[in-house]
Design a protein around this motif. Sequence first.
Motif, PDB file in Angstrom:
ATOM      1  N   ASP A 651     -10.237  -1.117  -6.611  1.00 38.62           N
ATOM      2  CA  ASP A 651      -8.863  -0.850  -7.033  1.00 38.62           C
ATOM      3  C   ASP A 651      -8.642  -1.620  -8.333  1.00 38.62           C
ATOM      4  OD1 ASP A 651      -6.207  -0.469  -7.426  1.00 38.62           O
ATOM      5  OD2 ASP A 651      -5.539  -1.371  -5.532  1.00 38.62           O
ATOM      6  N   HIS A 654      -4.954  -3.258  -8.841  1.00 40.64           N
ATOM      7  CA  HIS A 654      -4.479  -4.405  -8.080  1.00 40.64           C
ATOM      8  C   HIS A 654      -5.536  -5.495  -7.902  1.00 40.64           C
ATOM      9  CE1 HIS A 654      -2.060  -0.885  -6.599  1.00 40.64           C
ATOM     10  NE2 HIS A 654      -1.083  -1.705  -6.961  1.00 40.64           N
ATOM     11  N   VAL A 680      -3.245   3.927  -6.655  1.00 39.93           N
ATOM     12  CA  VAL A 680      -4.482   3.142  -6.720  1.00 39.93           C
ATOM     13  C   VAL A 680      -5.341   3.724  -7.840  1.00 39.93           C
ATOM     14  CG1 VAL A 680      -6.586   2.398  -5.533  1.00 39.93           C
ATOM     15  CG2 VAL A 680      -4.431   2.573  -4.263  1.00 39.93           C
ATOM     16  N   TYR A 682      -8.764   4.257  -8.610  1.00 39.33           N
ATOM     17  CA  TYR A 682     -10.014   4.235  -7.864  1.00 39.33           C
ATOM     18  C   TYR A 682     -11.231   4.322  -8.789  1.00 39.33           C
ATOM     19  CZ  TYR A 682      -7.943   4.937  -3.218  1.00 39.33           C
ATOM     20  OH  TYR A 682      -7.261   4.788  -2.035  1.00 39.33           O
ATOM     21  N   PHE A 738      -2.906  -2.846  -2.730  1.00 50.48           N
ATOM     22  CA  PHE A 738      -3.424  -1.536  -2.357  1.00 50.48           C
ATOM     23  C   PHE A 738      -2.449  -0.791  -1.457  1.00 50.48           C
ATOM     24  CE2 PHE A 738      -5.872   1.175   0.483  1.00 50.48           C
ATOM     25  CZ  PHE A 738      -6.652   1.903  -0.410  1.00 50.48           C
TER      26      PHE A 738
END
Length: 1179
Positions: A651, A654, A680, A682, A738
């Motif tokens: 992530d 974050h 998020v 990714y 998350f």
Amino acid sequence: MQLKIMPPKKSLSVCRASLILFLCQVMNALEVPLDLVQPPTIIHQSPKDYIIDPRENIEIQCEAKGKPPPSFSWTRNGTHFDIDKDPLVKMLPNSGTLVISITIEGKAEAYEGVYQCTARNERGAAISNNIVIRPSRSPLWTKEKLEQITILKGQSLVLPCRPPLGLPPPIIFWMDNSFQRLPQSERVSQGLNGDLYFSNVLPEDTREDYICYARFNHTQTIQQKQPISVKVHSTKSYIERPPKLLTPEGQTSHKEELRENVLSLECIAEGLPTPSINWTKVDGELPVNRTFYKNFKKTLNIIHVSEADSGKYKCTARNSLGFVEHTISVTVKAAPYWITAPRNLVLSPGEDGTLICRANGNPKPSISWLTNGVPIEMAPDDPSRKIDGDTILFSDVQESSSAVYQCNASNEYGYLLANAFVNVLAEPPRILTEANLRYQVISDRPAMLDCAFFGSPIPTIEWFKGTKGSVLQEDTYVFHDNGTLEIPVAQKDSAGTYTCVVRNKLGMAKNDVHLEIKDPTRIIKQPEYKVVQRGGKVSFECTVKHDPTLITTLTWLKDNGELPNDGRFSVDNDHLLIMNISDEDDATYTCVANTSLDMVSASAMLRVVDRPNPPFDLELTSLLERSVQLSWIPGDENNSPITDFIIEYEDALHEPGIWHYQTDVPGTQTTVELKLSPYVKYSFRVIAVNSIGRSLPSEASEYYMTKAAEPEENPTAVEGIGSEPDNLVITWQPLKGFDSNGPGLQYKVSWRQKDGDDEWTSVVVANVSKYIVSGTPTFVPYLVKVQALNDVGFAPEPMIIIGHSGEDLPMVAPSNVHVNVVNSTLAEVHWEPVPPKSVRGHLKGYRIYYWKVKNSSKRNRRHVEKKILTFSGNKTHGMLPGLEPFSHYTLNVRVVNGKGEGPASVDQVFNTPEGVPSAPLFLKIVNPTLDSLTLEWDPPSHPNGILTAYTLKFQPINSTHELGPLVDLKIAANMTSLVLRNLSYSTRYKFYFYAQTSAGSGSQITEEAVTTVDEGKMAGVHPPAVGADKAMASRQVDIATQGWFIGLMCAVALLILILLIVCFIRRNKGGKYPVKEKEDAHADPEIQPMKEDDGTFGEYSDAEDHKPLKKGSRTPSDRTVKKEDSDDSLVDYGEGVNGQFNEDGSFIGQYSGKKEKEPAEGNESSEAPSPVNAMNSFV
């Protein structure tokens, strides 16, 4: 053919008619020794079609043997070649080989032609083949200007090569300007004529350097054609079409090939899509083991063709739009080939013989005969010779019949020429094999015993085994036509001496050979299959057993080749060790055991495994708001199948740089659909797993950011606990970034009293995990909830928990506290519970404080540390264990909550009753006399009451270690010593001593002592060594005091004295005495011989009498027995026992405990002198 031995008494004339052909064949197999007269035989010559390098000297070979040595001559183009007239031509000495020197001057073209060599002596003339000399040629391409070829995508194309004619024909291949071969495929391929065929062109075929090369191997030169430029124009659409043949043209064609050559048939087609080619034989099946395909099945090759391969072959070109066929009619012709070639014939005067010359071909060849290089029709007549087509019959030959005959078989495709001589000789038998050869053969294998022979007429041969053996027969042995004896399966009993005997009418010869049978070499421990991880090490073992008379060598191979010259490989006797294993070591390893007679081998595979290589080429597809599809390509599994793939995510928004587990899939799967969370960023990576371990992670995939949404979860671990009496502290476990699902993560904290009607009070906070509510009543239940929210919205309604505001100290002490004393060490306490409201917090329990105030026996008050016991809140009584007997105690009880303790109850006082005392501090026995012992002791350290008396019990121990009657004495409590009188002399006593209170008897202490025999000499007791049984000490003392033992010792002393006197007398006389001789011959380990230098004897030793004390053992000088460690047996005391005597002969003993180690004082001797030692010292 096997040689059959004729019966010795059977006349040759009787068998002549039936065996004439057989004998000729046998004679053909025999070599005529070079020391005998014989016609020439050509043994080496240049090939018929001899292509030479024009840059080098020309060498035309012709070698022959004969007796007398032959002379040589040459013809060129059918006429005599006078080599003496050409300075560039020389004939090698003792040879017919010509060397033509053209490197300095002259040209190879000037010596083109057909050459033939003749070797001649007085018995005939042999001729060579016609040798055609041609220089090789590698001409250049003709210059041409090539225009660029422009073509549309999808069309077919043929790039012509048309190489120059060379000798021999060149090898054709296509390359670019960088000398890189152009890639070929089903679509693009090179034909047998060298042209480059495109079934259809693609834009990537555009290039300016299509170059055809011709390599002339004979001269090692390469010629290059001008580059061809091709430009392919792309079109938006192109029309597909069925196949059409580019070569060969039409529907049928014809092909001729010579027998034993390679038949090559070709079909190349164009079309779109690209056609595939298939081959069949119309009137039969393609030969399985001789059929091969090349050029992507466009070329069919059949090797070693014969007339049976003639027929029709069909190629079919096919694509999705149709097919096209072509039939090739194949005819196989044949240059002449031998059926029976004529062979040399050795005859005795008066014998008959035959020369046969049979050949075949297509068309059938014609047969012609020559004699001594001249057509037989033109040769002088010979009455012994008769020609019958392909056969010449000889009868009643004489020495003048010797000659060399040539047979020529020819057709339009070639010819065969063979020389065979007829040599008329009269020679007795001779054996050509070396005499007394020794053969070594492995058991259960064939043995071949040679006996090469010659003679004319043809000798007969017989084999014998041993000096008196009979003729060997064919049922067990095999007899070869060259005289060799074969034993098909040699056994141990086959060993021995074998004799071959050859005979003809002119004489006889024989020879001995010797056969030894050896044990076979065997591998009794074979290398085993190994699986090893990369970087590890492995050892292969190969244990060999062989015949002890043979020398064996052990060799290790890797994939049937030599081991790498690498320090990681080492061979030690029968082990192969490989260190730091790499992928290149994955192979089959073979140990080969060689002797001079046999060879055995055994192989094992080494499979090098490792963790998989990381996956690669990660790709994200099907990108949706809450899911994505991830695919990848597995890395090399390194010989261990991949069992799983682990998918991890990062992530980056974050927690950048931190990877989390997402899911895993089976090792056969390379695509997975992943569920995603909102908000998020990714990135994914994949890890492969096999039985060895995990691979390194793959490279990260591209980033994918999901859209924000309201939180799906609320904080966990919500609690409401007050830290002060007037507050409520609300805490929770905050959501991870998350789980925030969007920007602006906050928490809505709500609370209200559980038992009131108040509305919820709420506050919204961010970036904290605690909120303090002030001004609350003390310890009141509250309802609490915490809800997550972000910029998009709220999470679902949170769960409500119950909390409490802060606690305060309890207000009331327990009441009605009273104590019941159970026994001298246990009391029970009772109390009344306090009102719940007075607790003002969570009731944790009741806490009892108790302490010992004074000792009743000594009336001195002193402070003792308080002890505490806590009981659960539902209890109203509790037990106080571990109290001291005969003691004064005080206690109180308090309430305990989460804040602390409340006020103490009123002190309660109680006393414990008396208990049994501990053992006396020590017991020691002093001043032993003939009939008395003095005992001294100290009172117990813990009387646990008022002492009322001491009890002493004792009993004697006799010489058999049995205990006598027990005497029981009561002693006043104020006494600390006692004298026991009227005891038996020299007697061991065991004592048991303990104190008493009104509660009973305490622990006892024990001791042993011995009364004396004669004061100052044998007083006291000799204690045992450390760890020895106390009974052993008693045994030593008792034996020493027995009369029979003293008498025995006196007798021994007297005997030794007599021996000393005798030794002294014999020594003065200079001789040996019988005792001395016996002692020298049979030394007694217990009795050492007399030392000659000092005349003294060694002492007798007793292993049990002289056991050493344990290292580090010490005994205090006062010989007191500590109460903690006293017992009935000495064996139980860890530090052991030392025995000492005072100056007055009294015994001082002490049992020393492990906890009290003191340095030894006084006498340091580890043992007291025993009667045995005293007697030895006396002697």
